[in-house]
Motif scaffolding. Structure first.
Motif, mmCIF file in Angstrom:
data_model
loop_
_atom_site.group_PDB
_atom_site.id
_atom_site.type_symbol
_atom_site.label_atom_id
_atom_site.label_comp_id
_atom_site.label_asym_id
_atom_site.label_seq_id
_atom_site.Cartn_x
_atom_site.Cartn_y
_atom_site.Cartn_z
ATOM 1 N N MET A 1 0.846 -1.193 0.000
ATOM 2 C CA MET A 1 0.000 0.000 0.000
ATOM 3 C C MET A 1 0.877 1.237 0.000
ATOM 4 N N THR A 2 0.557 2.206 -0.803
ATOM 5 C CA THR A 2 1.339 3.428 -0.909
ATOM 6 C C THR A 2 0.986 4.367 0.226
ATOM 7 N N ARG A 3 2.010 4.948 0.877
ATOM 8 C CA ARG A 3 1.774 5.891 1.959
ATOM 9 C C ARG A 3 2.244 7.264 1.529
ATOM 10 N N ASP A 4 1.607 8.285 2.093
ATOM 11 C CA ASP A 4 2.017 9.650 1.810
ATOM 12 C C ASP A 4 3.106 10.059 2.784
ATOM 13 N N ILE A 5 3.593 11.268 2.618
ATOM 14 C CA ILE A 5 4.681 11.754 3.455
ATOM 15 C C ILE A 5 4.145 12.681 4.526
ATOM 16 N N GLU A 6 4.595 12.507 5.733
ATOM 17 C CA GLU A 6 4.236 13.443 6.781
ATOM 18 C C GLU A 6 5.160 14.644 6.678
ATOM 19 N N THR A 7 4.578 15.792 6.591
ATOM 20 C CA THR A 7 5.384 17.005 6.525
ATOM 21 C C THR A 7 4.485 18.188 6.810
ATOM 22 N N TYR A 162 12.980 16.504 -13.504
ATOM 23 C CA TYR A 162 13.289 16.119 -12.129
ATOM 24 C C TYR A 162 12.574 14.802 -11.836
ATOM 25 N N MET A 163 13.359 13.776 -11.505
ATOM 26 C CA MET A 163 12.790 12.463 -11.221
ATOM 27 C C MET A 163 12.752 12.214 -9.720
ATOM 28 N N PRO A 164 11.714 11.541 -9.246
ATOM 29 C CA PRO A 164 11.540 11.320 -7.804
ATOM 30 C C PRO A 164 12.364 10.136 -7.297
ATOM 31 N N PHE A 165 12.987 10.337 -6.155
ATOM 32 C CA PHE A 165 13.762 9.275 -5.503
ATOM 33 C C PHE A 165 13.498 9.321 -4.003
ATOM 34 N N TRP A 166 13.561 8.153 -3.389
ATOM 35 C CA TRP A 166 13.592 8.050 -1.931
ATOM 36 C C TRP A 166 15.044 7.830 -1.509
ATOM 37 N N THR A 167 15.427 8.402 -0.387
ATOM 38 C CA THR A 167 16.705 8.057 0.233
ATOM 39 C C THR A 167 16.415 7.567 1.649
ATOM 40 N N PHE A 168 17.172 6.574 2.080
ATOM 41 C CA PHE A 168 16.951 5.986 3.400
ATOM 42 C C PHE A 168 18.266 5.938 4.182
ATOM 43 N N ASP A 169 18.178 6.314 5.448
ATOM 44 C CA ASP A 169 19.268 6.121 6.400
ATOM 45 C C ASP A 169 18.838 5.038 7.383
ATOM 46 N N THR A 170 19.743 4.143 7.730
ATOM 47 C CA THR A 170 19.414 3.090 8.684
ATOM 48 C C THR A 170 20.672 2.510 9.311
ATOM 49 N N ASN A 171 20.563 2.142 10.581
ATOM 50 C CA ASN A 171 21.605 1.381 11.267
ATOM 51 C C ASN A 171 21.200 -0.084 11.238
ATOM 52 N N THR A 172 22.046 -0.923 10.694
ATOM 53 C CA THR A 172 21.713 -2.348 10.576
ATOM 54 C C THR A 172 22.540 -3.186 11.548
ATOM 55 N N MET A 173 21.906 -4.229 12.070
ATOM 56 C CA MET A 173 22.594 -5.235 12.885
ATOM 57 C C MET A 173 22.181 -6.607 12.354
ATOM 58 N N SER A 174 23.166 -7.381 11.918
ATOM 59 C CA SER A 174 22.895 -8.674 11.304
ATOM 60 C C SER A 174 23.521 -9.794 12.131
ATOM 61 N N LEU A 249 10.376 19.945 -16.102
ATOM 62 C CA LEU A 249 9.325 18.986 -15.819
ATOM 63 C C LEU A 249 9.655 18.254 -14.528
ATOM 64 N N ALA A 250 8.627 17.721 -13.886
ATOM 65 C CA ALA A 250 8.828 16.944 -12.667
ATOM 66 C C ALA A 250 7.932 15.721 -12.743
ATOM 67 N N GLU A 251 8.532 14.540 -12.693
ATOM 68 C CA GLU A 251 7.727 13.324 -12.786
ATOM 69 C C GLU A 251 7.091 13.003 -11.444
ATOM 70 N N ARG A 252 5.843 12.616 -11.488
ATOM 71 C CA ARG A 252 5.135 12.231 -10.282
ATOM 72 C C ARG A 252 5.585 10.838 -9.843
ATOM 73 N N TYR A 253 5.814 10.650 -8.528
ATOM 74 C CA TYR A 253 6.304 9.347 -8.085
ATOM 75 C C TYR A 253 5.220 8.291 -8.244
ATOM 76 N N SER A 254 5.635 7.092 -8.604
ATOM 77 C CA SER A 254 4.718 5.976 -8.788
ATOM 78 C C SER A 254 5.042 4.823 -7.847
ATOM 79 N N ILE A 255 6.143 4.927 -7.104
ATOM 80 C CA ILE A 255 6.515 3.929 -6.087
ATOM 81 C C ILE A 255 6.449 4.625 -4.735
ATOM 82 N N GLY A 256 5.527 4.193 -3.896
ATOM 83 C CA GLY A 256 5.299 4.857 -2.621
ATOM 84 C C GLY A 256 6.380 4.592 -1.599
ATOM 85 N N LEU A 257 6.211 5.211 -0.436
ATOM 86 C CA LEU A 257 7.225 5.124 0.616
ATOM 87 C C LEU A 257 7.429 3.695 1.095
#
Length: 368
Positions: A1-7, A162-174, A249-257
């Motif tokens: 399910m696609t979620r919107d951004i809190e801002t 302008y193309m839409p991208f997500w960036t993620f920061d995370t601390n991983t423990m494996s 131009l700015a492309e609308r994102y098609s892959i949600g958060l």
């Protein structure tokens, strides 16, 4: 399910209409200013009052539950291509008569809909002319591409998007377990060197921090093509201001958060697999690693929704469409090009000829 951004909802007093001649002003990558292409009007982009607003801020992933609407800071219109179904966001004053993705003229304005704006943007630093020059050098260097195809590629057809991208920061423990093998060499009774691999079990914990792991938020292009023009320096993305995207131009994102995070996890898992194997090899001075299994927890997850600058171009050769991209931040070129079977065959024959000559000169001498 696609979620919107809190801002937080923002109000940006910005009008794309030129105050001098009423044309549409645009961001100029060369000067970093807003410019009118008709009367020469120029204006600086205001610096945000708050210092933290000058850069794209990280948003806590798990807190992004209550979502608020966020507009683009200026009136926009949505255009649909009837040929390839691409959705593109334009300034209200821009004229849209050609699809930037497939070149079709079958475009139509769609009804207004709620669209989410990014919280970060990397402004174009490479001009259209520089993109054309970089593309010309790239296509010129494709040795297997037919000359006619090179001539038909029109670099002046580039469109800035302008193309839409997500960036993620995370601390991983494996937590991992695996088998590692160490080779032991010995000489058998016939004097030949033999190798025996002894296997051992190991387990442990591997920690890694990921900063701005980039995931495309569009399914318009395959990830291999987008990977060809990376990397982008998304750590220095500016806080979103509509002035930066004015005239582009700015492309609308098609892959949600949520989907973007799942894609990021898959990519991070593959990267961790390689890193843990390398860690085991180094720690145990192992020659082989097998049966690696691990589970990973992610903590302190944050994200940004950023717009990245890309110059697009496409051309047809023998009734087939070839697309190209140029990184609007670095000028790196990537794309697909037609291949000449004749040139490939010649290259193979030359390679076989060189191998044959090498064997004649050096292979037979080993018998003496």
């Amino acid at each position: 399910m696609t979620r919107d951004i809190e801002t937080n909802e923002v109000t940006v007093e910005f009008d794309t209409e030129c105050p001098s001649c009423a044309a549409s002003i645009a961001f100029d990558p060369a000067s970093g200013l807003l410019e009118c292409p008709y009367c020469g009007y120029r204006a600086e982009i205001p610096i945000p009052e708050q210092q933290q607003d000058t850069i794209a801020r990280e948003i806590n992933f798990h807190d992004a539950q209550a979502r608020g609407n966020f507009d683009w800071g200026v009136e926009k219109k949505r255009i649909i291509c009837e040929a390839c179904a691409a959705e593109t966001i334009y300034d209200a004053l821009q004229v849209a008569d050609t699809c930037p993705y497939c070149g079709s003229h079958q475009v139509m304005e769609a009804s207004a809909s709620d669209t989410l704006a990014p919280n970060g943007v990397i402004p174009f630093a490479v001009t259209k002319q520089q993109a054309g020059e970089a593309f010309h050098q790239w296509i010129k260097g494709r040795i297997f591409t037919p000359s006619k195809a090179k001539k038909s590629a029109k670099p002046d057809a580039f469109q800035g998007v302008y193309m839409p991208f997500w960036t993620f920061d995370t601390n991983t423990m494996s937590h991992y377990s695996a088998r590692y093998g160490i080779n032991h060499y010995y000489t058998d009774r016939e004097g030949k060197t033999q190798v025996e691999t002894k296997w051992y079990r190991t387990s442990g914990i591997y920690q890694q921090h990921y900063d701005d792991y980039l995931v495309s938020a569009t399914n318009r292009y395959d990830r291999d093509m987008l990977a060809k023009i990376q990397p982008f320096d998304s750590n220095n993305a500016k806080g979103y201001k509509p002035e930066y995207v004015a005239g582009f131009l700015a492309e609308r994102y098609s892959i949600g958060l949520d989907d973007g995070w799942r894609i990021a996890q898959q990519g991070i898992h593959g990267d961790l697999d390689s890193q843990i194997r390398q860690e085991i090899r180094m720690r145990h001075r192992a020659d082989h690693v097998q049966s690696l299994q691990f589970s990973t927890t992610h903590d302190d997850i944050t994200f940004k929704y950023v717009m990245l600058p890309i110059w697009l171009s496409s051309f047809q050769y023998k009734q087939k469409l070839y697309r190209f991209m140029v990184n609007g931040q670095t000028g790196k070129v990537g794309g697909d090009a037609p291949i000449s079977p004749l040139r490939v065959a010649i290259a193979i024959m030359l390679t076989m000829l060189v191998i044959g000559i090498f064997y004649v000169l050096f292979g037979e001498s080993s018998y003496y």
